[in-house]
Design a protein around this motif. Structure first.
Motif, PDB file in Angstrom:
ATOM      1  N   THR A 168       0.731  -1.241  -0.249  1.00  0.00           N
ATOM      2  CA  THR A 168      -0.222   0.027  -0.074  1.00  0.00           C
ATOM      3  C   THR A 168       0.767   1.239   0.035  1.00  0.00           C
ATOM      4  O   THR A 168       2.064   1.022   0.162  1.00  0.00           O
ATOM      5  N   GLY A 169       0.347   2.332  -0.329  1.00  0.00           N
ATOM      6  CA  GLY A 169       0.980   3.624  -0.527  1.00  0.00           C
ATOM      7  C   GLY A 169       2.162   3.557  -1.499  1.00  0.00           C
ATOM      8  O   GLY A 169       2.042   2.569  -2.516  1.00  0.00           O
ATOM      9  N   THR A 170       3.058   4.305  -1.329  1.00  0.00           N
ATOM     10  CA  THR A 170       4.074   4.314  -2.525  1.00  0.00           C
ATOM     11  C   THR A 170       5.431   3.699  -1.915  1.00  0.00           C
ATOM     12  O   THR A 170       5.955   4.105  -0.863  1.00  0.00           O
ATOM     13  N   THR A 171       5.917   2.602  -2.622  1.00  0.00           N
ATOM     14  CA  THR A 171       7.312   1.803  -2.256  1.00  0.00           C
ATOM     15  C   THR A 171       8.256   2.582  -3.214  1.00  0.00           C
ATOM     16  O   THR A 171       7.892   2.446  -4.525  1.00  0.00           O
ATOM     17  N   THR A 172       9.184   3.469  -2.784  1.00  0.00           N
ATOM     18  CA  THR A 172      10.078   4.357  -3.440  1.00  0.00           C
ATOM     19  C   THR A 172      11.592   3.578  -3.677  1.00  0.00           C
ATOM     20  O   THR A 172      12.024   3.058  -2.477  1.00  0.00           O
ATOM     21  N   LEU A 173      11.871   3.036  -4.852  1.00  0.00           N
ATOM     22  CA  LEU A 173      13.341   2.570  -5.007  1.00  0.00           C
ATOM     23  C   LEU A 173      14.227   3.530  -5.787  1.00  0.00           C
ATOM     24  O   LEU A 173      13.870   3.369  -7.210  1.00  0.00           O
ATOM     25  N   ALA A 174      15.114   4.311  -5.403  1.00  0.00           N
ATOM     26  CA  ALA A 174      15.701   5.310  -6.171  1.00  0.00           C
ATOM     27  C   ALA A 174      17.164   5.377  -5.990  1.00  0.00           C
ATOM     28  O   ALA A 174      17.823   4.898  -4.877  1.00  0.00           O
ATOM     29  N   ARG A 175      17.975   5.853  -6.905  1.00  0.00           N
ATOM     30  CA  ARG A 175      19.133   5.859  -6.971  1.00  0.00           C
ATOM     31  C   ARG A 175      20.089   4.601  -6.298  1.00  0.00           C
ATOM     32  O   ARG A 175      21.111   4.896  -5.795  1.00  0.00           O
ATOM     33  N   ASN A 176      19.831   3.459  -6.836  1.00  0.00           N
ATOM     34  CA  ASN A 176      20.314   2.397  -6.436  1.00  0.00           C
ATOM     35  C   ASN A 176      21.179   1.943  -7.644  1.00  0.00           C
ATOM     36  O   ASN A 176      20.756   2.106  -8.804  1.00  0.00           O
ATOM     37  N   THR A 177      22.640   1.441  -7.417  1.00  0.00           N
ATOM     38  CA  THR A 177      23.392   0.504  -8.384  1.00  0.00           C
ATOM     39  C   THR A 177      23.382  -0.719  -8.257  1.00  0.00           C
ATOM     40  O   THR A 177      23.747  -1.309  -7.212  1.00  0.00           O
ATOM     41  N   LEU A 178      23.128  -1.402  -9.214  1.00  0.00           N
ATOM     42  CA  LEU A 178      23.060  -2.842  -9.347  1.00  0.00           C
ATOM     43  C   LEU A 178      24.118  -3.402 -10.291  1.00  0.00           C
ATOM     44  O   LEU A 178      24.382  -3.084 -11.472  1.00  0.00           O
ATOM     45  N   VAL A 179      25.111  -4.193  -9.838  1.00  0.00           N
ATOM     46  CA  VAL A 179      26.334  -4.652 -10.695  1.00  0.00           C
ATOM     47  C   VAL A 179      26.249  -6.309 -10.626  1.00  0.00           C
ATOM     48  O   VAL A 179      26.322  -6.676  -9.291  1.00  0.00           O
ATOM     49  N   ARG A 180      26.246  -6.978 -11.728  1.00  0.00           N
ATOM     50  CA  ARG A 180      26.049  -8.372 -11.692  1.00  0.00           C
ATOM     51  C   ARG A 180      25.143  -9.005 -10.759  1.00  0.00           C
ATOM     52  O   ARG A 180      25.444 -10.000  -9.825  1.00  0.00           O
ATOM     53  N   ALA A 181      23.931  -8.497 -10.842  1.00  0.00           N
ATOM     54  CA  ALA A 181      22.917  -8.732 -10.014  1.00  0.00           C
ATOM     55  C   ALA A 181      21.873  -9.469 -10.601  1.00  0.00           C
ATOM     56  O   ALA A 181      20.791  -9.476  -9.786  1.00  0.00           O
ATOM     57  N   SER A 182      21.881 -10.142 -11.773  1.00  0.00           N
ATOM     58  CA  SER A 182      20.918 -10.987 -12.190  1.00  0.00           C
ATOM     59  C   SER A 182      21.663 -12.525 -12.027  1.00  0.00           C
ATOM     60  O   SER A 182      22.827 -12.664 -12.023  1.00  0.00           O
ATOM     61  N   SER A 183      20.738 -13.368 -11.563  1.00  0.00           N
ATOM     62  CA  SER A 183      21.289 -14.768 -11.442  1.00  0.00           C
ATOM     63  C   SER A 183      20.306 -15.685 -11.864  1.00  0.00           C
ATOM     64  O   SER A 183      19.349 -15.893 -12.281  1.00  0.00           O
ATOM     65  N   PRO A 184      20.988 -17.292 -11.855  1.00  0.00           N
ATOM     66  CA  PRO A 184      20.527 -18.280 -12.498  1.00  0.00           C
ATOM     67  C   PRO A 184      19.489 -18.916 -11.228  1.00  0.00           C
ATOM     68  O   PRO A 184      19.639 -18.885  -9.896  1.00  0.00           O
ATOM     69  N   THR A 185      18.553 -19.647 -11.717  1.00  0.00           N
ATOM     70  CA  THR A 185      17.637 -20.405 -10.604  1.00  0.00           C
ATOM     71  C   THR A 185      17.950 -21.723 -10.680  1.00  0.00           C
ATOM     72  O   THR A 185      18.541 -22.352 -11.736  1.00  0.00           O
ATOM     73  N   THR A 186      17.351 -22.603  -9.886  1.00  0.00           N
ATOM     74  CA  THR A 186      17.245 -24.001 -10.052  1.00  0.00           C
ATOM     75  C   THR A 186      16.103 -24.422 -10.732  1.00  0.00           C
ATOM     76  O   THR A 186      15.886 -25.765 -11.165  1.00  0.00           O
ATOM     77  N   ASP A 187      15.275 -23.688 -11.378  1.00  0.00           N
ATOM     78  CA  ASP A 187      13.985 -23.961 -12.057  1.00  0.00           C
ATOM     79  C   ASP A 187      14.060 -23.945 -13.393  1.00  0.00           C
ATOM     80  O   ASP A 187      13.883 -23.084 -14.264  1.00  0.00           O
ATOM     81  N   ASN A 188      14.256 -25.340 -14.079  1.00  0.00           N
ATOM     82  CA  ASN A 188      14.454 -25.431 -15.366  1.00  0.00           C
ATOM     83  C   ASN A 188      15.245 -24.483 -16.258  1.00  0.00           C
ATOM     84  O   ASN A 188      14.932 -24.003 -17.302  1.00  0.00           O
ATOM     85  N   GLY A 189      16.297 -24.088 -15.625  1.00  0.00           N
ATOM     86  CA  GLY A 189      17.283 -23.470 -16.294  1.00  0.00           C
ATOM     87  C   GLY A 189      16.599 -21.842 -16.490  1.00  0.00           C
ATOM     88  O   GLY A 189      17.299 -21.007 -17.179  1.00  0.00           O
ATOM     89  N   MET A 190      15.988 -21.124 -15.512  1.00  0.00           N
ATOM     90  CA  MET A 190      15.595 -20.107 -15.870  1.00  0.00           C
ATOM     91  C   MET A 190      16.380 -18.943 -15.023  1.00  0.00           C
ATOM     92  O   MET A 190      17.131 -19.564 -14.210  1.00  0.00           O
ATOM     93  N   TYR A 191      16.342 -17.706 -15.384  1.00  0.00           N
ATOM     94  CA  TYR A 191      16.923 -16.884 -14.690  1.00  0.00           C
ATOM     95  C   TYR A 191      16.285 -15.502 -14.115  1.00  0.00           C
ATOM     96  O   TYR A 191      15.111 -15.351 -14.627  1.00  0.00           O
ATOM     97  N   ILE A 192      16.901 -14.889 -13.446  1.00  0.00           N
ATOM     98  CA  ILE A 192      16.112 -13.805 -12.515  1.00  0.00           C
ATOM     99  C   ILE A 192      16.728 -12.567 -12.945  1.00  0.00           C
ATOM    100  O   ILE A 192      18.196 -12.557 -13.000  1.00  0.00           O
ATOM    101  N   GLY A 193      16.048 -11.507 -13.224  1.00  0.00           N
ATOM    102  CA  GLY A 193      16.797 -10.080 -13.242  1.00  0.00           C
ATOM    103  C   GLY A 193      17.318  -9.409 -12.312  1.00  0.00           C
ATOM    104  O   GLY A 193      17.166  -9.816 -11.049  1.00  0.00           O
ATOM    105  N   ALA A 194      18.121  -8.244 -12.406  1.00  0.00           N
ATOM    106  CA  ALA A 194      18.813  -7.551 -11.284  1.00  0.00           C
ATOM    107  C   ALA A 194      17.746  -6.774 -10.683  1.00  0.00           C
ATOM    108  O   ALA A 194      17.845  -6.733  -9.299  1.00  0.00           O
ATOM    109  N   ILE A 195      16.548  -6.562 -11.137  1.00  0.00           N
ATOM    110  CA  ILE A 195      15.259  -6.102 -10.421  1.00  0.00           C
ATOM    111  C   ILE A 195      14.248  -7.202 -10.792  1.00  0.00           C
ATOM    112  O   ILE A 195      14.019  -7.522 -11.938  1.00  0.00           O
TER     113      ILE A 195
END
Length: 282
Positions: A168-195
């Motif tokens: 509820t309300g506003t969830t604010t995510l600002a001025r963050n830096t993500l480096v090498r933040a995407s990763s693999p999963t164990t679910d059928n070779g799927m991948y997750i994004g940095a966000i």
């Protein structure tokens, strides 16, 4: 540490909590600090290592301030705020090599509200996410550096998952830096994004989720991914810069909802800007 008192302060002590925990037992309370802390508690300049979680706080409680903390080599989360933590600040802390989320707001009823996580460094969680927001009202995640997510997580995770209250309300995510933040999963070779946006247990459509001025670099799969079978609501992205990834946006099959993008810049994209596997997402 973790007994409730009228007020607790641990400022400028610069001492270390070095545990001997050798494996994770969910029912065990062998955390560096936490429990039911008191309103206005200050935890500052403490080094924590080899415990289950670094700091685990269960509310309801308000007005905590955690700053200048260094957490290394835990079996579970670095810092987890859950069950009604409000008006709390986590800042200028360094979290590395945790066994679960580096920093997490877990809004089990009652939800976490009006908390701020800012100017922290989160690196190399062995499992899960850099910073995770599970439900809640009006929380703010700003000016953090998140790097080297290994598996089963993203740099920033926004989710309705694990039995939480609605956003509820506003969830604010600002001025963050993500480096090498995407990763693999164990679910059928799927991948997750940095966000990673994940409407798993329920919808994310009762509040506003707003990303802005975010830098995403060197993702092995996508900069932003959308998962889940529930309504993902409307997520806004403004002034996002992506450098190096396979996709900018990856939307899995079955996802519903929409996202809006303004002032987005992407370079060194190896496959496609947008990869959408469903007609239910706009």
């Amino acid at each position: 540490m973790g007994q409730r008192q009228s007020k607790q302060e641990y400022p400028d002590l610069r001492f270390a909590i070095s545990g001997v925990t050798r494996y994770r037992i969910e029912s065990s309370n062998d955390n560096g600090s936490g429990g039911s802390l008191s309103t206005g508690c200050l935890i500052q300049n403490i080094y924590i290592e080899h415990t289950k979680a670094g700091i685990w706080v269960t509310g309801p409680v308000t007005g905590l301030h955690i700053t200048g903390v260094i957490i290394r080599n835990t079996w579970a989360d670095g810092i987890n705020m859950n069950t009604g933590v409000a008006n709390t600040v986590i800042s200028y802390s360094s979290i590395r090599n945790t066994g679960d989320d580096g920093l997490a707001l877990w809004s089990r009823y009652p939800g976490d509200a009006s908390n701020t996580i800012s100017f922290n460094s989160v690196q190399m969680p062995v499992l899960a996410n850099g910073i995770a927001v599970y439900g809640g009202n009006g929380n703010t995640i700003t000016d953090n550096y998140i790097a080297d997510i290994i598996t089963q997580g993203g740099g920033l995770y926004v989710a309705n998952r694990f039995n939480v209250t609605q956003f509820t309300g506003t969830t604010t995510l600002a001025r963050n830096t993500l480096v090498r933040a995407s990763s693999p999963t164990t679910d059928n070779g799927m991948y997750i994004g940095a966000i990673w946006i994940h409407a798993s247990d329920g919808a994310i459509n009762s509040g506003t989720i707003a990303f802005s001025s975010t830098s995403i670099n060197n993702s092995i799969w996508s900069a932003i991914s959308f998962w889940g079978s529930q309504d993902g609501g409307t997520i806004t992205f403004d002034d996002v810069t992506v450098s190096g990834s396979k996709y900018v946006v990856d939307v899995l099959d079955g996802v519903t909802g929409q996202a809006s993008f303004t002032n987005t810049k992407a370079t060194n994209i190896t496959t496609a800007g947008v990869h959408i596997c469903t007609a239910k997402f706009q």
